[in-house]
Design a protein around this motif. Sequence first.
Motif: not given
Length: 280
Positions: A238-263
Amino acid sequence: MQPRRDELVRWGEAAVQQLRGPVLDDLRRRFAGWRDPRARLLRRRRRSKRAAGAGAAGAGVFGVGSYASMAADPVWSGLGPLSDIAQMTSAFGLGGLAVASGVGAVGAGLRYRRLNRQPLPDPPPVSVSLPPRDSEAREPMQRLQEAEQTLHKALSQLSGTAAGSAPGDARGTADATAAELRTGAQRLQSVEAAIEHSPPADRAGLREDVRRLRSELDDGVAEYGTLVAAAGRAVAASGAPEQRDALQDAADRLAGLASGLREVFGAPEDGSGPSRGEGR
C-alpha cells in the motif's frame, strides 16, 4: 504449373501476414486505449459536459414554451370553455419539464466539475510495432512491452500514496531505459539485415554480433523487470515508506542501466535518440 502455383500461394500467405500484423496491432491499440483509466475519465467528462449542455438547453426551451403558453391568450381562446384548462396544463407541463431539465443540468454540471477536479492518470505506454518474428530482437521487445504495461498499472496505483514522488521518478527512468533498449533492438535488426548481403567470410562475425546484442537486450529487459517487481511490492504494501525507498533504489539502478545502454548502443546524449512516443 505446380511451381507457379506454389509461388502464388507463398505470395498470398505473405500478403495476409503483412495485413494481419498492422490490423491486429491497430485493434489492440484501440482496445487498450478504450480500457485505459485516463481515457475512461475523459469520456466521463465529455458525457457530463454534454449532459449539462443538453439539460440547460432543454430547460431554456421548455421555459420559453411555458411562458409563451401563459402569455398567448388569443391562441387558446378558440378552444372555448376548455381554453383555460388547456392553457394551464400546457404552461405547467412545459414548466415542469423546464424544471426537470434544469435539475438535470445542475446535477450534470456538478458531476462535470467534480470530474474536472480529479487528476488525469498518466497515459499508458503506446503500443510499439514489434520486430519481425524471425528476428532475435522480437522476444526481448515483446517482454519489454508487456513489462511496460504492468509497470504502468502498478505506478498508477501508487500515485498519490505514501510512495511520494518515487512513482514519477520511476516512470521517467523506465521510459528512458525502454527507449535505449529499443535503440539496441533496431541496431540488432540492422546487423541481421546485413548478414544476408555480406560475404560468407564475414557472416560468422556478424552472427556473433547478433548474439552479443541479443544478450545485452536480455540483460536490459531483465533489469527492467526488477523495477516492475519493486513497484509490485510497493503496491502490495500500500505504498508504505519502506517500499517507496525500494522503488527509488530500483529506479536509480535502472537509471544507471540506461546510461550504460546509451554507451553500448551509441545513442546520442542530447536526447535526439528514439523517445517513448516515436515509432508508436
